[in-house]
Design a protein around this motif. Sequence first.
Motif, mmCIF file in Angstrom:
data_model
loop_
_atom_site.group_PDB
_atom_site.id
_atom_site.type_symbol
_atom_site.label_atom_id
_atom_site.label_comp_id
_atom_site.label_asym_id
_atom_site.label_seq_id
_atom_site.Cartn_x
_atom_site.Cartn_y
_atom_site.Cartn_z
ATOM 1 N N ARG A 169 -2.650 24.948 107.076
ATOM 2 C CA ARG A 169 -1.523 24.112 106.681
ATOM 3 C C ARG A 169 -0.355 24.949 106.188
ATOM 4 O O ARG A 169 -0.524 25.923 105.453
ATOM 5 C CB ARG A 169 -1.945 23.142 105.580
ATOM 6 N N ILE A 170 0.835 24.549 106.615
ATOM 7 C CA ILE A 170 2.073 25.139 106.087
ATOM 8 C C ILE A 170 2.556 24.216 104.981
ATOM 9 O O ILE A 170 2.672 22.998 105.173
ATOM 10 C CB ILE A 170 3.131 25.261 107.199
ATOM 11 N N LYS A 171 2.806 24.785 103.808
ATOM 12 C CA LYS A 171 3.185 23.960 102.658
ATOM 13 C C LYS A 171 4.579 24.335 102.160
ATOM 14 O O LYS A 171 4.732 25.188 101.290
ATOM 15 C CB LYS A 171 2.156 24.115 101.531
ATOM 16 N N PRO A 172 5.633 23.722 102.707
ATOM 17 C CA PRO A 172 6.978 23.948 102.177
ATOM 18 C C PRO A 172 7.075 23.370 100.767
ATOM 19 O O PRO A 172 6.570 22.266 100.510
ATOM 20 C CB PRO A 172 7.886 23.183 103.150
ATOM 21 N N ARG A 173 7.693 24.119 99.842
ATOM 22 C CA ARG A 173 7.745 23.664 98.446
ATOM 23 C C ARG A 173 9.146 23.197 98.034
ATOM 24 O O ARG A 173 9.292 22.111 97.488
ATOM 25 C CB ARG A 173 7.250 24.770 97.526
ATOM 26 N N TYR A 174 10.150 23.999 98.271
ATOM 27 C CA TYR A 174 11.507 23.550 97.930
ATOM 28 C C TYR A 174 12.518 24.374 98.714
ATOM 29 O O TYR A 174 12.200 25.417 99.301
ATOM 30 C CB TYR A 174 11.782 23.662 96.421
ATOM 31 N N VAL A 175 13.759 23.886 98.725
ATOM 32 C CA VAL A 175 14.844 24.548 99.451
ATOM 33 C C VAL A 175 16.042 24.658 98.520
ATOM 34 O O VAL A 175 16.255 23.800 97.657
ATOM 35 C CB VAL A 175 15.193 23.753 100.735
ATOM 36 N N THR A 176 16.811 25.742 98.687
ATOM 37 C CA THR A 176 18.017 25.934 97.882
ATOM 38 C C THR A 176 19.097 26.560 98.751
ATOM 39 O O THR A 176 18.795 27.192 99.774
ATOM 40 C CB THR A 176 17.737 26.833 96.663
ATOM 41 N N GLN A 177 20.343 26.345 98.375
ATOM 42 C CA GLN A 177 21.453 26.968 99.106
ATOM 43 C C GLN A 177 21.858 28.238 98.384
ATOM 44 O O GLN A 177 22.229 28.204 97.212
ATOM 45 C CB GLN A 177 22.653 26.009 99.205
ATOM 46 N N ARG A 183 29.138 23.386 99.375
ATOM 47 C CA ARG A 183 27.923 23.740 98.630
ATOM 48 C C ARG A 183 27.223 22.462 98.183
ATOM 49 O O ARG A 183 27.867 21.530 97.693
ATOM 50 C CB ARG A 183 28.252 24.616 97.416
ATOM 51 N N VAL A 184 25.900 22.434 98.351
ATOM 52 C CA VAL A 184 25.091 21.264 97.988
ATOM 53 C C VAL A 184 24.186 21.643 96.820
ATOM 54 O O VAL A 184 23.590 22.727 96.811
ATOM 55 C CB VAL A 184 24.234 20.795 99.188
ATOM 56 N N SER A 185 24.080 20.767 95.837
ATOM 57 C CA SER A 185 23.250 21.073 94.668
ATOM 58 C C SER A 185 21.767 21.101 95.068
ATOM 59 O O SER A 185 21.345 20.432 96.020
ATOM 60 C CB SER A 185 23.461 20.025 93.571
ATOM 61 N N GLY A 226 28.902 18.858 109.982
ATOM 62 C CA GLY A 226 29.553 18.846 111.288
ATOM 63 C C GLY A 226 28.925 19.866 112.218
ATOM 64 O O GLY A 226 27.712 20.012 112.299
ATOM 65 N N ALA A 227 29.793 20.595 112.926
ATOM 66 C CA ALA A 227 29.299 21.552 113.916
ATOM 67 C C ALA A 227 29.443 22.998 113.454
ATOM 68 O O ALA A 227 29.427 23.905 114.272
ATOM 69 C CB ALA A 227 30.042 21.357 115.238
ATOM 70 N N VAL A 228 29.587 23.233 112.134
ATOM 71 C CA VAL A 228 29.674 24.616 111.666
ATOM 72 C C VAL A 228 28.276 25.239 111.698
ATOM 73 O O VAL A 228 27.267 24.533 111.621
ATOM 74 C CB VAL A 228 30.280 24.707 110.248
ATOM 75 N N PRO A 229 28.184 26.553 111.815
ATOM 76 C CA PRO A 229 26.862 27.194 111.797
ATOM 77 C C PRO A 229 26.149 26.928 110.477
ATOM 78 O O PRO A 229 26.752 27.008 109.405
ATOM 79 C CB PRO A 229 27.192 28.690 111.949
ATOM 80 N N VAL A 230 24.875 26.573 110.546
ATOM 81 C CA VAL A 230 24.021 26.395 109.360
ATOM 82 C C VAL A 230 22.814 27.303 109.532
ATOM 83 O O VAL A 230 22.154 27.276 110.580
ATOM 84 C CB VAL A 230 23.576 24.925 109.203
ATOM 85 N N ARG A 231 22.537 28.110 108.526
ATOM 86 C CA ARG A 231 21.443 29.075 108.627
ATOM 87 C C ARG A 231 20.328 28.729 107.648
ATOM 88 O O ARG A 231 20.590 28.305 106.525
ATOM 89 C CB ARG A 231 21.969 30.486 108.367
ATOM 90 N N ARG A 268 29.861 29.581 103.711
ATOM 91 C CA ARG A 268 30.743 30.333 104.622
ATOM 92 C C ARG A 268 30.012 31.376 105.449
ATOM 93 O O ARG A 268 30.324 32.535 105.305
ATOM 94 C CB ARG A 268 31.872 30.982 103.809
ATOM 95 N N PRO A 269 29.029 31.018 106.283
ATOM 96 C CA PRO A 269 28.568 29.663 106.606
ATOM 97 C C PRO A 269 27.507 29.184 105.617
ATOM 98 O O PRO A 269 26.911 29.994 104.896
ATOM 99 C CB PRO A 269 27.949 29.850 107.994
ATOM 100 N N PRO A 270 27.247 27.863 105.563
ATOM 101 C CA PRO A 270 26.214 27.340 104.667
ATOM 102 C C PRO A 270 24.859 27.955 105.016
ATOM 103 O O PRO A 270 24.401 27.887 106.156
ATOM 104 C CB PRO A 270 26.224 25.833 104.961
ATOM 105 N N THR A 271 24.219 28.569 104.013
ATOM 106 C CA THR A 271 22.957 29.272 104.232
ATOM 107 C C THR A 271 21.937 28.798 103.207
ATOM 108 O O THR A 271 22.235 28.752 102.008
ATOM 109 C CB THR A 271 23.154 30.796 104.126
ATOM 110 N N PHE A 272 20.740 28.457 103.678
ATOM 111 C CA PHE A 272 19.706 27.873 102.828
ATOM 112 C C PHE A 272 18.438 28.723 102.899
ATOM 113 O O PHE A 272 18.176 29.393 103.896
ATOM 114 C CB PHE A 272 19.399 26.436 103.260
#
Length: 457
Positions: A392-400, A366-368, A437-442, A404-408
């Motif tokens: 324009r596409i305006k990304p604002r922020y990302v959160t986890q 898990r990432v803060s 690594g090579a684990v699935p990230v969503r 299991r698997p890491p999902t954002f």
Amino acid sequence: MPLPTVAIIGRPNVGKSTLFNRLVGKRLALVDDQPGVTRDRREGEANLLGLEFRIFDTAGYEDEDAATLPGRMRQQTEAAVQDADVALFLVDARAGVTPLDEEIARWLRSTDRPIILVANKAEGRAGETGVIEAMALGFGEPVQLSAEHGEGMADLFEALLPHVEREGEEEVEEEDPDNPNAPLKLAIVGRPNAGKSTLVNRLLGEDRMITGPEAGITRDSISVDWEWEDFEGNMRRVRLIDTAGMRKKAKVEEKLEKLSVMDTLRAIDFAEVVVLLLDATRGLEVQDLKIADRVLQEGRALIIVLNKWDVAEDASSLFNGVKKALDEGLAQVKGVPLLTVSAVTGKGLDTMIDVAFKTRESWSRRVSTGQLNRWFERAIEANPPPAPGGKRIKPRYVTQNKTRPPTFVLFGTRVDLLPMSYQRYLINGLRKEFDFGAVPVRLNLRAPKNPFDRDKG
């Protein structure tokens, strides 16, 4: 203190797996009308009216030479009885006592295990004669029940109670999936005859799974709890899951094999890390890539292992060829660990388990939000998102939002219009920055649905 153990034994097709499923409360064991469905010992945690114990389902006991498949199945059954605190000897009340029942009874009388005689399929009048015949087997009056309909469970409870009741109350340790010391749920999958059961037996140091030259011996997914000593001398808990071989759909014709494949897919769902075992003498085939893709689609961590490396020809060329094919065939995840082992000699198996534990750590990381958004700002600055149609596409922020698997989750204006190429840019950046690594990230995209949003950028 471990749970008491109970083994279910009897000739083929008397209802052992049906009773096993009844006691564990799930359809864990494959059940079919044809005899000999169960081959390996399957175990599960049973609860019978509050009485808790570990239950072993065994292969049907057959009088065959030890070198044959039925003979090797019989050896597994005999080992299960020796390991158990008490054995349930099932007979079919409708069919009556057969010569094979009598032979099993003679063998059981020679053991030092407590035996409870159970007359299954005893509902109605059709089983009355068989119940009377069973009394001549020398184990007293049988417990009469119907495993299929759940009748007679109270009588079975009373018969088991003296053998499995534990003094005092014991707290059962709940498994916390986020606990790094929780057992590693490790499934071994692959095509038939890749050496899955041989590998499990080598890890356990015993002939726990039936093996042999015949393809497709394993039918059920068999779960075994085990402890592995890591390179620092620490004991790490592992739940090993051996599975049936997965063949191409066109070749999966038999009803029983279809059930086995479904059982393997459930094992993948249950696992944390999946080892896809390849036969080094046959290389990588399309079916292997399909299995790998299925594992990744389910969000499980994947390790690919070349078995029979001790007899592989032109090893260096083979390894590089498989690695290149994997990079091309598994485009969604680059760099899946590729290891070489020999299940026969044991070489490389400790490294395989070590990599499995490290892979689970990445899969559970898990990432803060603060760390994420500092990376996110740099990523957007280095490569701004496109403006399809001049908007324009305006990304604002990302959160986890989960592991299991890491999902954002990416929030912003019109982020649902981000092309897949840019999403892959972000996912690959996440993977590299935070060592997934090579684990699935969503990555999920969340754009505001407010129809009055006038932010034109």
